[in-house]
Every structure is written in structure tokens, then in C-alpha cells.
Motif scaffolding. Sequence first.
Motif, PDB file in Angstrom:
ATOM      1  N   LYS A 374       0.800  -1.140   0.044  1.00 46.78           N
ATOM      2  CA  LYS A 374      -0.026   0.019  -0.021  1.00 46.78           C
ATOM      3  C   LYS A 374       0.849   1.292  -0.213  1.00 46.78           C
ATOM      4  CE  LYS A 374      -3.850  -2.474   0.475  1.00 46.78           C
ATOM      5  NZ  LYS A 374      -4.709  -2.599  -0.497  1.00 46.78           N
ATOM      6  N   ARG A 375       0.309   2.501  -0.442  1.00 47.59           N
ATOM      7  CA  ARG A 375       0.905   3.678  -0.424  1.00 47.59           C
ATOM      8  C   ARG A 375      -0.012   4.792  -0.170  1.00 47.59           C
ATOM      9  NH1 ARG A 375       2.830   4.814  -6.753  1.00 47.59           N
ATOM     10  NH2 ARG A 375       0.631   4.855  -7.473  1.00 47.59           N
ATOM     11  N   LEU A 376       0.440   5.832   0.472  1.00 47.00           N
ATOM     12  CA  LEU A 376      -0.373   7.116   0.805  1.00 47.00           C
ATOM     13  C   LEU A 376      -0.375   7.796  -0.512  1.00 47.00           C
ATOM     14  CD1 LEU A 376       0.809   6.042   3.462  1.00 47.00           C
ATOM     15  CD2 LEU A 376       0.346   8.375   4.329  1.00 47.00           C
ATOM     16  N   SER A 377      -1.228   8.685  -0.503  1.00 47.62           N
ATOM     17  CA  SER A 377      -1.463   9.737  -1.777  1.00 47.62           C
ATOM     18  C   SER A 377      -0.272  10.528  -2.023  1.00 47.62           C
ATOM     19  CB  SER A 377      -2.780  10.496  -1.711  1.00 47.62           C
ATOM     20  OG  SER A 377      -2.676  11.368  -0.384  1.00 47.62           O
ATOM     21  N   LEU A 378      -0.040  10.820  -3.319  1.00 48.66           N
ATOM     22  CA  LEU A 378       0.889  11.688  -3.397  1.00 48.66           C
ATOM     23  C   LEU A 378       0.396  13.340  -2.988  1.00 48.66           C
ATOM     24  CD1 LEU A 378       3.812  12.201  -4.998  1.00 48.66           C
ATOM     25  CD2 LEU A 378       2.334  12.972  -6.708  1.00 48.66           C
ATOM     26  N   GLN A 379       0.932  13.961  -2.187  1.00 52.56           N
ATOM     27  CA  GLN A 379       0.317  15.159  -1.503  1.00 52.56           C
ATOM     28  C   GLN A 379       1.393  16.185  -0.849  1.00 52.56           C
ATOM     29  OE1 GLN A 379      -0.099  13.493   3.017  1.00 52.56           O
ATOM     30  NE2 GLN A 379      -0.790  11.953   1.677  1.00 52.56           N
ATOM     31  N   LYS A 380       1.002  17.314  -0.490  1.00 48.50           N
ATOM     32  CA  LYS A 380       1.832  18.166   0.168  1.00 48.50           C
ATOM     33  C   LYS A 380       0.740  18.772   1.399  1.00 48.50           C
ATOM     34  CE  LYS A 380       0.673  22.252  -2.749  1.00 48.50           C
ATOM     35  NZ  LYS A 380       1.196  23.143  -3.802  1.00 48.50           N
ATOM     36  N   GLU A 418       6.413  20.716   0.048  1.00 45.37           N
ATOM     37  CA  GLU A 418       6.978  19.727  -0.680  1.00 45.37           C
ATOM     38  C   GLU A 418       5.965  18.645  -1.324  1.00 45.37           C
ATOM     39  OE1 GLU A 418      11.669  19.554  -0.777  1.00 45.37           O
ATOM     40  OE2 GLU A 418      10.825  18.550   0.946  1.00 45.37           O
ATOM     41  N   VAL A 419       5.893  18.150  -2.450  1.00 43.39           N
ATOM     42  CA  VAL A 419       5.276  16.969  -2.686  1.00 43.39           C
ATOM     43  C   VAL A 419       5.758  15.865  -2.279  1.00 43.39           C
ATOM     44  CG1 VAL A 419       3.985  15.816  -4.733  1.00 43.39           C
ATOM     45  CG2 VAL A 419       4.199  18.624  -4.751  1.00 43.39           C
ATOM     46  N   HIS A 420       5.089  14.685  -1.814  1.00 40.93           N
ATOM     47  CA  HIS A 420       5.850  13.753  -1.176  1.00 40.93           C
ATOM     48  C   HIS A 420       4.840  12.448  -1.059  1.00 40.93           C
ATOM     49  CE1 HIS A 420       3.845  15.662   2.200  1.00 40.93           C
ATOM     50  NE2 HIS A 420       3.567  14.514   2.660  1.00 40.93           N
ATOM     51  N   ARG A 421       5.304  11.320  -0.849  1.00 40.92           N
ATOM     52  CA  ARG A 421       4.668  10.043  -1.039  1.00 40.92           C
ATOM     53  C   ARG A 421       5.324   9.339  -0.043  1.00 40.92           C
ATOM     54  NH1 ARG A 421       1.722   8.048  -6.237  1.00 40.92           N
ATOM     55  NH2 ARG A 421      -0.095   7.961  -5.206  1.00 40.92           N
ATOM     56  N   GLU A 443      -5.957  17.316  10.199  1.00 42.46           N
ATOM     57  CA  GLU A 443      -5.837  16.299   9.306  1.00 42.46           C
ATOM     58  C   GLU A 443      -6.347  16.983   7.962  1.00 42.46           C
ATOM     59  OE1 GLU A 443      -4.755  13.287   9.581  1.00 42.46           O
ATOM     60  OE2 GLU A 443      -4.363  13.629  11.504  1.00 42.46           O
ATOM     61  N   ASP A 444      -6.911  18.117   7.757  1.00 46.51           N
ATOM     62  CA  ASP A 444      -7.592  18.692   6.591  1.00 46.51           C
ATOM     63  C   ASP A 444      -6.466  19.363   5.722  1.00 46.51           C
ATOM     64  OD1 ASP A 444      -7.675  20.468   8.298  1.00 46.51           O
ATOM     65  OD2 ASP A 444      -9.533  21.395   7.867  1.00 46.51           O
ATOM     66  N   ASP A 445      -5.361  19.527   6.514  1.00 46.00           N
ATOM     67  CA  ASP A 445      -4.174  20.272   5.586  1.00 46.00           C
ATOM     68  C   ASP A 445      -3.639  19.290   4.817  1.00 46.00           C
ATOM     69  OD1 ASP A 445      -2.247  21.722   4.844  1.00 46.00           O
ATOM     70  OD2 ASP A 445      -1.165  21.589   6.573  1.00 46.00           O
ATOM     71  N   ILE A 446      -4.358  19.200   3.673  1.00 49.50           N
ATOM     72  CA  ILE A 446      -3.785  18.120   2.838  1.00 49.50           C
ATOM     73  C   ILE A 446      -4.427  18.471   1.217  1.00 49.50           C
ATOM     74  CG2 ILE A 446      -5.727  16.746   3.266  1.00 49.50           C
ATOM     75  CD1 ILE A 446      -3.446  14.102   2.589  1.00 49.50           C
ATOM     76  N   VAL A 447      -3.366  18.477   0.344  1.00 45.12           N
ATOM     77  CA  VAL A 447      -3.648  18.349  -0.910  1.00 45.12           C
ATOM     78  C   VAL A 447      -3.260  17.251  -1.818  1.00 45.12           C
ATOM     79  CG1 VAL A 447      -3.488  19.976  -3.198  1.00 45.12           C
ATOM     80  CG2 VAL A 447      -3.594  21.018  -1.144  1.00 45.12           C
ATOM     81  N   ARG A 448      -4.215  16.460  -2.183  1.00 47.03           N
ATOM     82  CA  ARG A 448      -3.717  15.088  -3.016  1.00 47.03           C
ATOM     83  C   ARG A 448      -3.632  15.538  -4.658  1.00 47.03           C
ATOM     84  NH1 ARG A 448      -7.804  13.133   0.666  1.00 47.03           N
ATOM     85  NH2 ARG A 448      -6.618  11.755   2.337  1.00 47.03           N
ATOM     86  N   GLU A 450      -2.142  12.566  -6.613  1.00 50.70           N
ATOM     87  CA  GLU A 450      -2.709  11.213  -6.971  1.00 50.70           C
ATOM     88  C   GLU A 450      -3.023  10.274  -5.588  1.00 50.70           C
ATOM     89  OE1 GLU A 450       0.631   9.473  -8.942  1.00 50.70           O
ATOM     90  OE2 GLU A 450       0.958  11.152 -10.235  1.00 50.70           O
ATOM     91  N   ASP A 451      -3.961   9.436  -6.045  1.00 51.14           N
ATOM     92  CA  ASP A 451      -4.550   8.555  -4.874  1.00 51.14           C
ATOM     93  C   ASP A 451      -4.806   7.339  -5.203  1.00 51.14           C
ATOM     94  OD1 ASP A 451      -5.267   8.270  -2.100  1.00 51.14           O
ATOM     95  OD2 ASP A 451      -7.107   8.420  -2.665  1.00 51.14           O
ATOM     96  N   ASP A 452      -4.560   6.112  -4.710  1.00 55.58           N
ATOM     97  CA  ASP A 452      -4.914   4.930  -5.246  1.00 55.58           C
ATOM     98  C   ASP A 452      -6.366   4.513  -4.934  1.00 55.58           C
ATOM     99  OD1 ASP A 452      -2.245   4.697  -6.210  1.00 55.58           O
ATOM    100  OD2 ASP A 452      -1.760   3.373  -4.547  1.00 55.58           O
ATOM    101  N   PHE A 453      -6.891   5.067  -3.871  1.00 54.25           N
ATOM    102  CA  PHE A 453      -8.065   4.841  -3.305  1.00 54.25           C
ATOM    103  C   PHE A 453      -9.135   5.940  -3.714  1.00 54.25           C
ATOM    104  CE2 PHE A 453      -4.477   3.879  -0.356  1.00 54.25           C
ATOM    105  CZ  PHE A 453      -4.650   2.375  -0.718  1.00 54.25           C
ATOM    106  N   LYS A 454      -8.829   6.694  -4.525  1.00 52.83           N
ATOM    107  CA  LYS A 454      -9.670   7.728  -5.263  1.00 52.83           C
ATOM    108  C   LYS A 454     -10.604   8.683  -4.235  1.00 52.83           C
ATOM    109  CE  LYS A 454     -10.766   4.353  -9.126  1.00 52.83           C
ATOM    110  NZ  LYS A 454     -11.505   3.593 -10.055  1.00 52.83           N
ATOM    111  N   ARG A 455      -9.755   9.048  -3.261  1.00 49.73           N
ATOM    112  CA  ARG A 455     -10.274   9.946  -2.517  1.00 49.73           C
ATOM    113  C   ARG A 455     -10.180  11.360  -2.734  1.00 49.73           C
ATOM    114  NH1 ARG A 455      -6.943   8.424   2.695  1.00 49.73           N
ATOM    115  NH2 ARG A 455      -5.376   8.215   0.762  1.00 49.73           N
TER     116      ARG A 455
END
Length: 455
Positions: A374-380, A418-421, A443-448, A450-455
Motif C-alpha cells: 500500500k501507499r499513501l496519496s501523492l500530497q503536500k 513539498e510534494v511527497h509520498r 488532518e484537513d491540511d492536505i492537497v492530493r 494522486e490517490d490509489d483509493f480515489k479519495r
Amino acid sequence: MTNIILCGGSGTRLWPISRTLMPKQFVKLFHNRSLFQLTVQRNTLICDAQLIVSNAEQYFLAKDQLEELLVKQNSYLLEPQGRNTAPAIALACLNVAPEEIVLVTPSDHLIKDESAYEKVLQKAKELALENNLVTFGIKPTFAETGFGYIEAHHYDVKAFHEKPDKKTAQSYVASQNHYWNSGMFMFKAEVFLQELQKYAPEIYKASLQAYKNSKKDDEIVRVQHEDMLSIPEESIDFAVMEKSNRVKVIPADLKWSDVGSFDALYEELPKDDNGNTVHEKYISVDSKNNLVYTDDKYIATVDVEDLIIVDTGDALLVSKKGSSQKVKQVVQKLKETTQLHHIHLTGYRPWGTYTVLEDTSGYKIKRIVVKPGKRLSLQKHFHRNEHWIVLSGTATVTVGGTTKLIRPNESTYIKMGEVHRLANEGKIPVVLIEVQVGEYTGEDDIVRFEDDFKR
């Protein structure tokens, strides 16, 4: 036969055990099994497949718990917002073959007499094959004011009754022809839809349109938000069951409970000789008839009786037994100032879990577990820097355009913006400590991106 499992609801009367993101049906209260898992286990004896109706957050909980049971033939219908049981069941029935018999069950009920349950289901199937809408009436064991009642003569329904006052409930029990309305049903999908179209055409039309517009992907049907809001909000009882002339009821004695309060939960848990619930971290001295639940603290009681004590790390509930219905009033007050009604210290995500170890002004510390593959979303994040220290497993970390492996006792640093995963490409869970530093760590300080789980 398909088991339609309704997973809506947040179980507010069982706070702080039950929260919006971990409602009571997914909490493992009985022999390391959740009420949802117990529902699936007993219904797979007669049903060939499961169709789980839930929101997107609960989908991942349901999927994980079904994988634990090794149960196959699962599909999911995801509602962006609940509109009560009539729309939920309508959308589910539109997703199966018209002639399919469906067993509709809540996900959070406890049934201990499974032999009697199987016999009841077989009789229900006979009536459903004759194009009846079958409901299940539970023989009342006391004058409960929190349930609706079904008045019946044999298998024929005479009337549905709303939740009564105490005196009326006592008269229902004395009559011996009134039953608790269990919220379980069985019928052919097309028969229910025909009756819905007849008695609640607005719900039928809006549900049909919402289903046609939904996104269908492998095992998942995702209803669009605007389409869901267009469906009138109504219960199956009011929309169809109270109006149709095809309704039958099967009286049943199943040792059934909706586990709807701590008083109800107390009745179902194992107890010692003094009537106290049994827990390895509960010490009782001259105490009687107490319900004590703890995550990891030791709890001791001395010379107290008839109490409910629930500790979950971030919240403590103390109540008199008999007053636990008022817990929902506590939840209403919590919603005004906190998120304690919404999430536990441990949050469940499709990739694994995180546990908040410390949360104070300027920083937050978490323990993160990422499941293999599994992996988390690509986010910042806009408002925090993050430090990751790996404790076990090997983490694959992407920061900007660079990807590297971080092994146990190694660390990395992600600057604000920084964009990270974070990914786990290994075969054992990755466990790490995350330290968030910044003015805001919500928890809402997030910009996705790419996401494997379509959130």
C-alpha cells in the motif's frame, strides 16, 4: 440470495467507543469479532453474496474486515450522504438481478440463537418466493420504549406502531401479538422496487436516476453527491412497509439485541460473580454490577455499584446504569467544540492506521503503520513540516522528484509545501514515527495529486 448489509449510522449512544470514523458495527466487541463480521458470518450460511451499503470511509473498514474472514463475492454501494433506509435499499436492489431474493440486515445487530435464525430465514424465503415483503418481528422480552412495534396475527401484519411510551409498551408486551421491529427484511428485488414505485414514486424515480448516473468500477458503485441529495429522505417502513398489502411478518425468538446502548451492551458481555464485566485490566474491590471498558489503562473500582465506566485514551465516560441513552446528548455537546465524536486517537485508512501519540500547540506526534503493498496519496501540506523515523520495515519515500528507501533507525525530512509520498513495497508492515511541526496540524491540511483509493 444476496445479503444487503446496511452500514450507516455512527452509534452515538456508544460513545466514546463508537465514533463517526469507527462506528460500533466495526468495533471488535465480541471474541475479537465486530458486529459487522458476525453479521456476515451468520448470513453466509444462507446467502451467496454480500452487497455492503456504506459511505466511502466505512468501505475500507468493511473491506479489511471481510478480508480477515476470507469471505468472497463482496460488492459495495457507496453513498456520499445517507438518506435513510428506503433510498439505500432501493439503490441496492437496482444493483442486483430483478428476481434475486435479498436479505436486508443492519450491520450492528447481535443474534445469539443462530439455529433459530436459520429456521426463520428459511420460512422467510418461502414467503419471499410468493412475492411478499417479509419483515422479522422480535418477541419482546421487556417493555422497550426505544423500538417500534409490529402488531400481527400469525404472519399477517395488522399495524406498525411508532416508539411507544412505557405504559403503551407494557400493554404491547402483555398482548403477546406485538413484536419489536427488527429492521431486517427479505424480498425479491423487483417486488420491493414495484411497491416503492407504487407508494413512494418520488423516491423510486430519484433512486433510479441516481443509480443510472453512478460510477461503476469493478466491485464498487459510487453514487454521485448531487444525485444522492435529490432522493427524498425516508425509512423503508414509512415509504413502503406501512402501506403495502404484500407485507408479512415472521415472529422470531433469536436472542437478539441491537446493542444500541451501554445498558444493552452490558447484558451481552461476560461478567464475574459480582455482575461486573470481565476485563484483564479491571480490578474490582467490593463493587457490583458495573460495566468497565478500557483500551489500555488499568481501572479499579471500590465500593461502587451500577456504573458504566468507559475509557478510550482521549475520553472518559462515567454514567449510571439505566441512564446510558443520554450519551447521545453528550455527543451533541461535543460537536460544538471538538472532534471527539468523529475520530479516535487511532484513525483507520485504506493504507493502514495512524495513532496520535501527542497533540499540542505547534506539533503533533503520530505512529503510522502502512500495510504491505500500500501507499499513501501523492500530497503536500501548507502549514507543517514533517520528520519521519522508520521503526520497522522498509519505507519507499518520494520527496519532490527523488525516491529513496528508508530503513529502520533512518529518517527523512519533508519541508512545508513539498510534494511527497510514503509507500510500502515490502512484505511486512512499515512502522514509523511522524513528527509534524507547524502552526496548524489538522488532518484537513492536505492537497492530493494522486490517490490509489480515489479519495
